[in-house]
Design a protein around this motif. Structure first.
Motif, mmCIF file in Angstrom:
data_model
loop_
_atom_site.group_PDB
_atom_site.id
_atom_site.type_symbol
_atom_site.label_atom_id
_atom_site.label_comp_id
_atom_site.label_asym_id
_atom_site.label_seq_id
_atom_site.Cartn_x
_atom_site.Cartn_y
_atom_site.Cartn_z
ATOM 1 N N SER A 13 20.711 6.368 -27.287
ATOM 2 C CA SER A 13 21.427 7.502 -27.947
ATOM 3 C C SER A 13 20.697 8.055 -29.231
ATOM 4 N N ALA A 14 19.516 7.324 -29.671
ATOM 5 C CA ALA A 14 18.883 7.698 -30.722
ATOM 6 C C ALA A 14 17.703 8.805 -30.115
ATOM 7 N N LEU A 15 17.225 8.234 -28.961
ATOM 8 C CA LEU A 15 16.159 9.050 -28.406
ATOM 9 C C LEU A 15 16.744 10.386 -27.886
ATOM 10 N N VAL A 16 17.818 10.383 -27.857
ATOM 11 C CA VAL A 16 18.294 12.052 -27.375
ATOM 12 C C VAL A 16 17.904 13.149 -28.455
ATOM 13 N N SER A 50 25.948 -2.879 -29.234
ATOM 14 C CA SER A 50 25.750 -1.678 -30.287
ATOM 15 C C SER A 50 26.954 -1.799 -31.224
ATOM 16 N N LYS A 51 26.511 -1.809 -32.370
ATOM 17 C CA LYS A 51 27.642 -1.526 -33.194
ATOM 18 C C LYS A 51 27.685 -0.292 -33.712
ATOM 19 N N LEU A 101 19.713 4.206 -34.466
ATOM 20 C CA LEU A 101 18.687 3.343 -33.980
ATOM 21 C C LEU A 101 19.042 2.018 -34.644
ATOM 22 N N LEU A 102 19.767 2.173 -36.128
ATOM 23 C CA LEU A 102 19.990 0.839 -36.825
ATOM 24 C C LEU A 102 21.390 0.406 -35.988
ATOM 25 N N GLN A 103 22.130 1.042 -35.317
ATOM 26 C CA GLN A 103 23.361 0.782 -34.626
ATOM 27 C C GLN A 103 22.810 0.017 -33.255
#
Ligand SMILES: [Zn+2]
Lengths: 601, 419
Positions: free
Chosen positions: B166-169, B102-103, B159-161
């Protein structure tokens, strides 16, 4: 207000929380309390059962001299997952392997398992290990597992001790004690006494992390068991005598077996050509085994028990004993001998005629013994020819011929005293008689004995009528507790008759062929033999015991293709007897003649 | 002085105590999970447990600072905080460091910070601010789209990272929308979408379509109300079938290989105990082997010897399960439920819409983490790498959850003050 109704939505939200919490708790209760399989999996994950290999028992001779012991070696193991970047060049140099060898081994290990240890290089010597030990930290993923290998301080007793090797799948399938990588006695004493020598494997339960790194012992070692070393063996073998015999037999093909008549204990047991038992140990075993196996003189063959020879003249007094027992021969029986013109068997000696049994043994008179044999077989008062032959054979067998003696060494052959059925098959029932099988009377024909049987027959003579099953074990575990599992076998011949045969053997040594090899202060009773060999030169044989009145040693020597018994077998036997009874050999000229002679190509 | 006294008089100590208990239990379990014989002290800052102590201390300090800040600060600056966070999410995409795929990290020396963690409370602030403005009508399309945009923007950036978890949160804010008047059908539809998606992947498109048709026919014949809305029913059916197709299509075409495998393993389609299934299997073994009362403190073997991956972060619940057994997991789940319910109860009492919405947001975020994290350790949810609030090791997440919670506690102290 709309807010009012929306406020009740908190109940829905809280209900969602509670339902999820409840689902979690039910699931947790199931996997934690009800389902046991997870506990099992956890143990499998974390526990590593490490076998502790015991050292094999040591082997001593009858005087407590160490003959076989163990040397520590190290198996280099590898866990491929843990191997980091390795300085391959240096590593290969340390282990004396090639780069290709390194890659090949790693591939093999990876194929087996990335997580479990597998053997990278087996049996690294203590010296090599000492050298690489301090550099091991630079090679993560590699570790050593101590093992022990046999070591023989003197290069003797190869056939006696046998050798140890890795178990095969066949053995593992048959005996659940053995696991892949275990060692097992494959021949000789190592095989006979495997159960005693191997000891008891131990088990250490170690906890490992996910990378298979050991992180400590399980429950402080509460369930560990230490390896228990194998029990020591005290052999009846006299190490010095064995060593001396092997020295004498160098360059000669054949065998020497010496037995203590009163106990059946084997004092020396050797087969020549032999090899240094250290050759069949450890990493070099495979290569050396092939070399020895391919050798045309068959150094791996244990001639002492697996070589069978016609006994020749050494068999003559055995035949006489049967005549004496059956009453067809007495001390006053005299037969004539026409020397070289005798028929059907010629005499090879010149002597008085007629002659009695004692002189006939001393002179090794062929015609006399043929007539003794004929009288036994043709004794119509007693029974038919066939019946009399069966009687003859039974007597011979009771003296330890024609069957396995039941010694505690492996792969014993029976030799051959042909059965009546055998002759029926060859000649047809009723179509054979004493004439047909006359060669038996002088120890030729179908008759075959092993050196061990011949030595045993010398012990029977020494004991005047019985033998204890010959064996190499003296005691197990500690010195002195003699084994009584070897039974006494009494022959069917009256002990009184043995005195006559023994007297003949005494005369052989004092007046006959053996008189040139008398030992100062010791009366030896013996009999030479020259066995006709259909495949080549005659075999040279000698069997004897000494001293005559209180025998301490019975011996048989067979030298293949060496001609007259008196030429090679007799002097070697006499040197062995001298060595055993007096401790040193004074007849250095005789010794000199025997040593450093190569009788085979 | 007056204000400070005020703050501590009005504080909801139940929340503070629940928070402290969870944080301390987390710390003890991190200690047990990565316990190192050579560093026996829990205060040894060369170890994760020592570091966590520093994170806890600094979090408490952060909490105190928030309690002493003017409550109006957060509503006033909500959009600005949100804007700054979005900015940092963009920046991290450009200059961030990549850690385990993950960036999403700002790396300053050995100190790493994940802006995604902070975006949660920032988004929550922005949502609360939006709903606290006058004349909000959830029935209007605009009122629905703006929150969706506020939620969707950080989710997209995260999501791009490449940090799907974490995006789903941000999906959890649907609970807030529900409380603000969004039809319950959306919640139901959401649940249905998940069920259809999962069953499509589990038993295949064809079977799900057949089931949907049967379900529609049953509805048609047995429910009078639906009989009248046959067109709607058919439309829904077509929508459902279309969805099953798109799920399969999406999985086949949009998901990475490792995500696909993870989903397959969870669904029991693949038994790869050394690969993707390994984590879940080892995690279940660790928890399952704990029994009723556990193996005892520091006696866990599965977690300590690294059979369980990331045992101090995403899989910290394994240590609880292994060393404290069902009793331990029961206590921890009860504590979380108590915290969540307490937040909802307090949120309902709020006079200001800002505080109430914010409170629901806090509960929604915490609940989502609780649901996904514990669900994944016991094999009920796919492995999605998000931390267990207050428990998991890590500075960014502990700080972010502390800020999230303490802003709510601060808002709550003002409930009476505003009277
Ligand atoms: Zn003669």
């Amino acid at each position: 207000m709309a807010n009012k109704s929306l406020a009740s939505r908190k109940q829905t939200v809280i209900a969602i929380f509670l339902v999820v919490g409840l689902i979690f708790l039910i699931r947790l209760f199931y996997i934690q309390v009800i389902d046991e399989s997870y506990t099992l999996s956890a143990n499998n994950n974390v526990l590593r059962y490490v076998t502790q290999y015991p050292a094999r028992g040591l082997i001593y001779d009858r005087n407590g001299k160490l003959l076989v012991y163990n040397e520590a070696v190290y198996d280099l193991m590898v866990i491929p997952m843990q191997v980091k970047e390795v300085d391959t060049t240096e590593f290969c140099k340390l282990l004396e392997i090639t780069r290709e060898g390194f890659i090949e081994r790693m591939e093999k290990a990876k194929k087996y398992s990335k997580y479990k240890p597998s053997l990278f290089e087996k049996q690294i010597s203590k010296e090599t290990y000492g050298y690489i030990e301090e550099k091991m930290y630079r090679f993560p993923g590699f570790f050593v597992q101590p093992r022990t290998l046999r070591y023989y301080p003197k290069p003797i007793g190869a056939h006696l001790f046998g050798y140890v090797g890795e178990v095969t799948q066949g053995i593992i399938d048959k005996n659940p004690y053995y696991k892949s990588g275990d060692y097992i006695g494959i021949s000789g004493i190592e095989k006979s006494y495997e159960d005693v020598l191997r000891g008891i494997k131990g088990m250490k339960i170690k906890m490992v992390d996910v990378h298979n790194r050991e992180v400590g012992s399980f429950q402080n070692g509460r369930f560990d068991s230490a390896a228990i070393m194998g029990r020591d063996l005290y052999l009846s073998i006299d190490g010095d005598l064995q060593e001396y015999g092997e020295k004498l037999m160098q360059g000669k093909m054949g065998s020497v077996v010496a037995i203590e008549p009163s106990s059946g204990e084997i004092l020396a047991f050797l087969s020549s050509p032999s090899y240094d038992p250290n050759l069949l140990v450890g990493r070099v075993r495979g290569k050396n085994f092939k070399l020895l196996d391919d050798d045309p003189v068959k150094p791996l063959l244990n001639r002492a028990m697996m070589g069978t020879y016609p006994p020749g003249s050494t068999f003559k007094m055995v035949n006489d004993l049967v005549g004496l027992q059956e009453g067809t021969l007495t001390l006053s029986t005299r037969y004539t001998c026409q020397g070289k013109s005798s028929s059907p068997i010629r005499c090879t000696h010149t002597h008085q005629s007629p002659l009695n049994v004692e002189v006939a043994i001393q002179q090794s008179c062929n015609p006399f013994h043929w007539q003794v044999f004929r009288a036994i077989i043709n004794n119509s008062a007693k029974g038919s020819i066939r019946e009399n032959y069966v009687t003859w054979r039974n007597h011979i067998m009771s003296l330890g011929f024609g069957h396995k003696l039941g010694t505690d060494l492996q792969y014993e052959l029976s030799g051959n005293i042909p059965s009546a059925e055998k002759y029926d098959a060859i000649y047809g029932k009723g179509h054979w008689n004493s004439m047909t099988i006359r060669s038996l009377s002088i120890g030729q024909g179908e008759i075959l004995v092993t050196p061990l049987q011949l030595a045993n027959s010398a012990a029977v003579m020494a004991n005047r009528g019985f033998y204890i099953v010959p064996h190499v074990i003296s005691s197990i575990g500690e010195k002195g507790k003699k084994s009584d599992k070897f039974q006494k076998v009494v022959s069917t011949i009256d002990p009184a008759h043995f005195e006559i045969a023994v007297e003949g053997m005494r005369q052989v040594a004092t007046l006959g062929t053996a008189r040139w090899y008398q030992i100062e202060g010791i009366t030896m009773c013996g009999k030479t033999g020259t066995a006709e060999n259909p495949h080549g030169d005659d075999h040279s044989l000698f069997m004897a015991f000494a001293p005559a009145d209180n025998p301490k040693i019975a011996i048989a020597v067979i030298i293949e293709n060496a001609g007259f018994g008196s030429k090679w077998a007799l002097p070697i036997a006499s040197l062995m007897i001298e060595k055993y009874l007096t401790g040193t050999v004074k007849r250095l000229d005789v010794e000199e003649d025997m040593l450093n002679v190569k009788l085979y190509q | 002085m007056r204000e400070r006294k005020n703050v501590f008089n009005n504080i909801d100590w139940t929340l503070i105590i629940l928070y402290l208990v969870l944080v301390l239990l987390g710390w003890v379990n991190i200690y047990a999970a990565v316990y190192n014989e050579e560093h026996k002290s829990i205060f040894d800052i060369s170890q994760s447990y020592g570091k966590q102590m520093i994170w806890i201390a600094s979090s408490l300090f952060l909490g105190l600072v928030i309690l002493l800040t003017d409550a109006r600060f957060f509503s006033t600056f909500a959009y600005i905080i949100y804007g700054l966070t979005i900015f940092s999410l963009v920046v991290v995409l450009a200059v961030g460091s990549e850690i385990s795929g993950s960036k999403s990290w700002f790396q300053i020396g050995s100190f790493g910070l994940q802006p995604a963690e902070f975006a949660k409370f920032a988004t929550n602030l922005a949502l609360a601010r939006f709903f606290s403005t006058q004349h909000i009508n959830i029935k209007e399309l605009k009122t629905r789209l703006i929150p969706l945009f506020l939620m969707g923007l950080p989710a997209l950036l995260i999501l791009l990272q490449n940090d799907t978890g974490s995006a789903l949160v941000y999906g959890s804010f649907i609970l807030v929308l529900y409380r603000m008047g969004l039809s319950g059908n959306f919640l139901l539809a959401g649940a249905l979408v998940v069920v259809i998606a999962l069953s499509t992947l589990m038993v295949g498109t064809v079977y799900v379509m057949i089931l949907l048709v049967i379900f529609a026919i049953v509805l048609f014949f047995f429910m009078k109300r639906i009989k009248r809305n046959i067109i709607n029913l058919v439309a829904l059916l077509i929508l459902g079938i279309g969805f099953t197709y798109s799920v399969e299509y999406a999985v086949e075409n949009f998901l990475g290989d490792h995500q696909k495998t993870r989903i397959n393993v969870l669904l029991g389609k693949e038994l790869d105990l050394r690969g993707a299934g390994y984590n879940v299997n080892q995690s279940k073994i660790a928890i399952g082997s704990g029994g009723l009362v556990g193996k005892g403190f520091l006696n866990g073997t599965q977690t300590k010897y690294n059979f369980v991956p990331e045992q101090s972060t995403d899989f910290i619940f394994c240590t609880v399960g292994e060393e404290w057994g069902f009793l331990g997991t029961f206590v921890v789940i009860s504590l979380f439920l108590a915290l969540l319910i307490r937040i909802i109860m307090l949120a309902e009492k709020q006079r200001s819409d800002f505080s109430r919405v914010y409170g629901y947001g806090v509960a929604a975020i915490l609940f989502f983490h609780f649901l996904i994290n514990i669900g994944m350790t016991i094999g009920l949810v796919p492995v999605i790498g998000i931390p267990l609030p207050f428990f998991s090791y890590g500075g960014s997440s502990l700080w972010a959850f502390t800020i999230l919670l303490f802003i709510f506690i601060k808002q709550d102290t003002n409930r009476n003050a505003l009277l």
